[in-house]
Design a protein around this motif. Sequence first.
Motif, PDB file in Angstrom:
ATOM      1  N   THR A  43       4.007 -31.399 -26.927  1.00 52.46           N
ATOM      2  CA  THR A  43       5.006 -32.029 -26.068  1.00 52.46           C
ATOM      3  C   THR A  43       4.342 -32.617 -24.824  1.00 52.46           C
ATOM      4  O   THR A  43       3.247 -32.199 -24.432  1.00 52.46           O
ATOM      5  CB  THR A  43       6.075 -31.020 -25.620  1.00 52.46           C
ATOM      6  N   ARG A  44       5.021 -33.566 -24.202  1.00 51.44           N
ATOM      7  CA  ARG A  44       4.546 -34.096 -22.925  1.00 51.44           C
ATOM      8  C   ARG A  44       4.682 -33.022 -21.845  1.00 51.44           C
ATOM      9  O   ARG A  44       5.612 -32.218 -21.881  1.00 51.44           O
ATOM     10  CB  ARG A  44       5.364 -35.324 -22.516  1.00 51.44           C
ATOM     11  N   PRO A  45       3.768 -32.998 -20.879  1.00 50.38           N
ATOM     12  CA  PRO A  45       3.875 -31.989 -19.811  1.00 50.38           C
ATOM     13  C   PRO A  45       5.218 -32.087 -19.086  1.00 50.38           C
ATOM     14  O   PRO A  45       5.746 -33.175 -18.863  1.00 50.38           O
ATOM     15  CB  PRO A  45       2.718 -32.349 -18.879  1.00 50.38           C
ATOM     16  N   LEU A  46       5.752 -30.939 -18.733  1.00 59.05           N
ATOM     17  CA  LEU A  46       6.968 -30.892 -17.945  1.00 59.05           C
ATOM     18  C   LEU A  46       6.648 -31.171 -16.480  1.00 59.05           C
ATOM     19  O   LEU A  46       5.639 -30.672 -15.961  1.00 59.05           O
ATOM     20  CB  LEU A  46       7.611 -29.507 -18.049  1.00 59.05           C
ATOM     21  N   PRO A  47       7.491 -31.926 -15.787  1.00 61.04           N
ATOM     22  CA  PRO A  47       7.297 -32.089 -14.345  1.00 61.04           C
ATOM     23  C   PRO A  47       7.527 -30.762 -13.630  1.00 61.04           C
ATOM     24  O   PRO A  47       8.223 -29.869 -14.147  1.00 61.04           O
ATOM     25  CB  PRO A  47       8.363 -33.126 -13.955  1.00 61.04           C
ATOM     26  N   GLY A  48       6.987 -30.634 -12.447  1.00 61.26           N
ATOM     27  CA  GLY A  48       7.033 -29.374 -11.727  1.00 61.26           C
ATOM     28  C   GLY A  48       8.423 -28.816 -11.533  1.00 61.26           C
ATOM     29  O   GLY A  48       8.636 -27.601 -11.613  1.00 61.26           O
ATOM     30  N   ARG A  49       9.405 -29.681 -11.286  1.00 57.59           N
ATOM     31  CA  ARG A  49      10.761 -29.187 -11.008  1.00 57.59           C
ATOM     32  C   ARG A  49      11.397 -28.522 -12.235  1.00 57.59           C
ATOM     33  O   ARG A  49      12.328 -27.736 -12.093  1.00 57.59           O
ATOM     34  CB  ARG A  49      11.646 -30.327 -10.511  1.00 57.59           C
ATOM     35  N   LEU A  50      10.893 -28.848 -13.423  1.00 57.02           N
ATOM     36  CA  LEU A  50      11.365 -28.201 -14.641  1.00 57.02           C
ATOM     37  C   LEU A  50      10.419 -27.077 -15.061  1.00 57.02           C
ATOM     38  O   LEU A  50      10.867 -26.006 -15.475  1.00 57.02           O
ATOM     39  CB  LEU A  50      11.496 -29.219 -15.778  1.00 57.02           C
ATOM     40  N   LEU A  51       9.124 -27.325 -14.953  1.00 60.07           N
ATOM     41  CA  LEU A  51       8.138 -26.341 -15.392  1.00 60.07           C
ATOM     42  C   LEU A  51       8.253 -25.043 -14.605  1.00 60.07           C
ATOM     43  O   LEU A  51       8.138 -23.954 -15.175  1.00 60.07           O
ATOM     44  CB  LEU A  51       6.722 -26.916 -15.256  1.00 60.07           C
ATOM     45  N   GLY A  52       8.499 -25.146 -13.300  1.00 63.59           N
ATOM     46  CA  GLY A  52       8.579 -23.935 -12.483  1.00 63.59           C
ATOM     47  C   GLY A  52       9.677 -22.998 -12.961  1.00 63.59           C
ATOM     48  O   GLY A  52       9.487 -21.781 -13.035  1.00 63.59           O
ATOM     49  N   LEU A  53      10.834 -23.553 -13.312  1.00 64.69           N
ATOM     50  CA  LEU A  53      11.941 -22.730 -13.796  1.00 64.69           C
ATOM     51  C   LEU A  53      11.581 -22.096 -15.141  1.00 64.69           C
ATOM     52  O   LEU A  53      11.834 -20.902 -15.371  1.00 64.69           O
ATOM     53  CB  LEU A  53      13.204 -23.576 -13.922  1.00 64.69           C
ATOM     54  N   VAL A  54      10.983 -22.875 -16.029  1.00 62.03           N
ATOM     55  CA  VAL A  54      10.587 -22.352 -17.340  1.00 62.03           C
ATOM     56  C   VAL A  54       9.565 -21.228 -17.182  1.00 62.03           C
ATOM     57  O   VAL A  54       9.667 -20.177 -17.838  1.00 62.03           O
ATOM     58  CB  VAL A  54      10.028 -23.488 -18.222  1.00 62.03           C
ATOM     59  N   GLN A  55       8.588 -21.423 -16.316  1.00 64.27           N
ATOM     60  CA  GLN A  55       7.565 -20.398 -16.119  1.00 64.27           C
ATOM     61  C   GLN A  55       8.174 -19.103 -15.574  1.00 64.27           C
ATOM     62  O   GLN A  55       7.814 -18.004 -16.005  1.00 64.27           O
ATOM     63  CB  GLN A  55       6.482 -20.908 -15.166  1.00 64.27           C
ATOM     64  N   GLN A  56       9.094 -19.242 -14.629  1.00 63.79           N
ATOM     65  CA  GLN A  56       9.686 -18.053 -14.031  1.00 63.79           C
ATOM     66  C   GLN A  56      10.526 -17.280 -15.048  1.00 63.79           C
ATOM     67  O   GLN A  56      10.427 -16.060 -15.147  1.00 63.79           O
ATOM     68  CB  GLN A  56      10.542 -18.433 -12.824  1.00 63.79           C
ATOM     69  N   VAL A  57      11.339 -17.982 -15.814  1.00 64.87           N
ATOM     70  CA  VAL A  57      12.176 -17.304 -16.803  1.00 64.87           C
ATOM     71  C   VAL A  57      11.320 -16.710 -17.918  1.00 64.87           C
ATOM     72  O   VAL A  57      11.614 -15.619 -18.423  1.00 64.87           O
ATOM     73  CB  VAL A  57      13.250 -18.263 -17.342  1.00 64.87           C
ATOM     74  N   LYS A  58      10.264 -17.401 -18.313  1.00 63.77           N
ATOM     75  CA  LYS A  58       9.372 -16.826 -19.330  1.00 63.77           C
ATOM     76  C   LYS A  58       8.718 -15.549 -18.810  1.00 63.77           C
ATOM     77  O   LYS A  58       8.590 -14.557 -19.553  1.00 63.77           O
ATOM     78  CB  LYS A  58       8.318 -17.838 -19.753  1.00 63.77           C
ATOM     79  N   ALA A  59       8.328 -15.525 -17.542  1.00 60.11           N
ATOM     80  CA  ALA A  59       7.756 -14.299 -16.971  1.00 60.11           C
ATOM     81  C   ALA A  59       8.767 -13.165 -17.011  1.00 60.11           C
ATOM     82  O   ALA A  59       8.419 -12.004 -17.289  1.00 60.11           O
ATOM     83  CB  ALA A  59       7.301 -14.558 -15.532  1.00 60.11           C
ATOM     84  N   VAL A  60      10.037 -13.473 -16.764  1.00 60.37           N
ATOM     85  CA  VAL A  60      11.093 -12.463 -16.851  1.00 60.37           C
ATOM     86  C   VAL A  60      11.212 -11.950 -18.278  1.00 60.37           C
ATOM     87  O   VAL A  60      11.314 -10.733 -18.514  1.00 60.37           O
ATOM     88  CB  VAL A  60      12.438 -13.051 -16.371  1.00 60.37           C
ATOM     89  N   GLU A  61      11.212 -12.853 -19.253  1.00 61.11           N
ATOM     90  CA  GLU A  61      11.322 -12.440 -20.649  1.00 61.11           C
ATOM     91  C   GLU A  61      10.177 -11.508 -21.045  1.00 61.11           C
ATOM     92  O   GLU A  61      10.394 -10.467 -21.693  1.00 61.11           O
ATOM     93  CB  GLU A  61      11.331 -13.660 -21.560  1.00 61.11           C
ATOM     94  N   GLN A  62       8.961 -11.870 -20.659  1.00 63.48           N
ATOM     95  CA  GLN A  62       7.813 -11.064 -21.057  1.00 63.48           C
ATOM     96  C   GLN A  62       7.805  -9.714 -20.350  1.00 63.48           C
ATOM     97  O   GLN A  62       7.412  -8.698 -20.944  1.00 63.48           O
ATOM     98  CB  GLN A  62       6.525 -11.843 -20.802  1.00 63.48           C
ATOM     99  N   THR A  63       8.261  -9.681 -19.105  1.00 66.20           N
ATOM    100  CA  THR A  63       8.367  -8.406 -18.395  1.00 66.20           C
ATOM    101  C   THR A  63       9.449  -7.529 -19.021  1.00 66.20           C
ATOM    102  O   THR A  63       9.287  -6.305 -19.128  1.00 66.20           O
ATOM    103  CB  THR A  63       8.674  -8.654 -16.911  1.00 66.20           C
ATOM    104  N   THR A  64      10.552  -8.149 -19.455  1.00 65.96           N
ATOM    105  CA  THR A  64      11.620  -7.402 -20.118  1.00 65.96           C
ATOM    106  C   THR A  64      11.122  -6.773 -21.416  1.00 65.96           C
ATOM    107  O   THR A  64      11.422  -5.606 -21.708  1.00 65.96           O
ATOM    108  CB  THR A  64      12.812  -8.330 -20.411  1.00 65.96           C
ATOM    109  N   ILE A  65      10.359  -7.525 -22.193  1.00 63.87           N
ATOM    110  CA  ILE A  65       9.806  -6.990 -23.440  1.00 63.87           C
ATOM    111  C   ILE A  65       8.924  -5.782 -23.152  1.00 63.87           C
ATOM    112  O   ILE A  65       9.037  -4.725 -23.799  1.00 63.87           O
ATOM    113  CB  ILE A  65       9.006  -8.079 -24.181  1.00 63.87           C
ATOM    114  N   GLU A  66       8.042  -5.907 -22.153  1.00 61.94           N
ATOM    115  CA  GLU A  66       7.141  -4.798 -21.826  1.00 61.94           C
ATOM    116  C   GLU A  66       7.936  -3.578 -21.345  1.00 61.94           C
ATOM    117  O   GLU A  66       7.634  -2.438 -21.721  1.00 61.94           O
ATOM    118  CB  GLU A  66       6.134  -5.237 -20.755  1.00 61.94           C
TER     119      GLU A  66
END
Length: 450
Positions: free
Chosen positions: A379-402
Amino acid sequence: MKLAVVGGGGFRVPLVYGALLRDTAKPRVEEVVLHDVSAERLAAIRNVLDQLAEGHDRAPEVRTTTDLDVALRDADFVFSAVRVGGLAGRTADERVALELGLLGQETTGPGGIAFGLRTVPVAVRLAERVAAVAPRAWVINFTNPAGMITEAMRSVLGDRVVGICDSPIGLIRRAAAALGLDPALVSPDYVGLNHLGWLRGLTYQGRDVLPGLLADDAALRQVEEARIFGDDWVRTLGALPNEYLYYYYFTRESVAAIDGAGRTRGESLLEQQSRFYAAVRERPLQALAEWGRARRERDATYMAETRESTDAGQREAADLEAGGYEGIALALMAAIARGEPSTMILNVRNGSAVPGLPSEAVVEIPCAVNGSGVRPLATRPLPGRLLGLVQQVKAVEQTTIEAALTGSARLAVEAFALHPLVDSVGTARRLLDGYRARIPELAAVIPGSS
């Protein structure tokens, strides 16, 4: 082929079986085994399926069992559609957050974390049983939060588990229809996580037609997401957001609308489905008719508080008739089992497809599917205003799994506190305490002090 449905007493299982009845190509599913922890729910859904099959000469044989290994053994495909804690758990997911002034929603925000905490261990145990008794099976995960659960199951099954959701394809269908195009003839530039993604482009005959849609007032108003978010906001984004992003972009409005509705979505579904299962128990010969009535009510009330508060109107009849996740699941099965090449939006391991996210993260993006399996497309890189939200929610998901796999209350609090829809660490602690007090399945997973 044999299909095992785990969570086979669930309300939406007849949609899957109905799609199988319409599938006449070879090879086809000849045996469906429904597994559930509730024999009563299994019996109700079995009645519906038997009545659906009337008049079909080659309907797949249906069996039911409460023994997981029996259901899984020798399966070619496994559909995972479990709801740990049932709809009572969902209502607690919603209410605990709402009582703290936060979004109360099934997969987005605190409710999604609570749902994930109690579901991850069950999903991993299911993956372990699949690996033990049906190692060649493909697992198609419907269980929410779909991206998080698929990522957890990957630790056991690797690439043989794929998550699906019908939100992206619904968005693409609506965008194409607004332009008068056949959805089968467009190529979407869609990227994100489950329930957190954007349609950034729509290619037709070598040209991106999405900018034209965004510029056309009349065409844009035909797209439900544009009516929900507003023309100005989707033009500001330069993309059409997944409907669940309304909870991020209009958080205050979302909380107010859910509070103002009097009942949460989970409470409404609990009432609807309790009536359905009770009616089938009392009138088994009317099972299909009762299911049809309950399904129409369910479809009509989907995200109703959001559509009402934004004046988006009712969901179009064509959307409801087009089908949802059952069609995606069968298309995925056909592509793998019959070697029919297809491009689909799926929840898969990122690798390097989405720059800025960990390679092991499960993302929701277009994939090429054939008899060899599933390959994510770059995929094309996400701009910062979208990527930041995705990164934060993904970190939440991975912390929840752990947190779920270690039983760590500290990590559970961290997951709540890191979520962009939770406003303080103190609130995160109160969330965990509230969920443990109301949901026994979650208290069993996270027993320690926060």
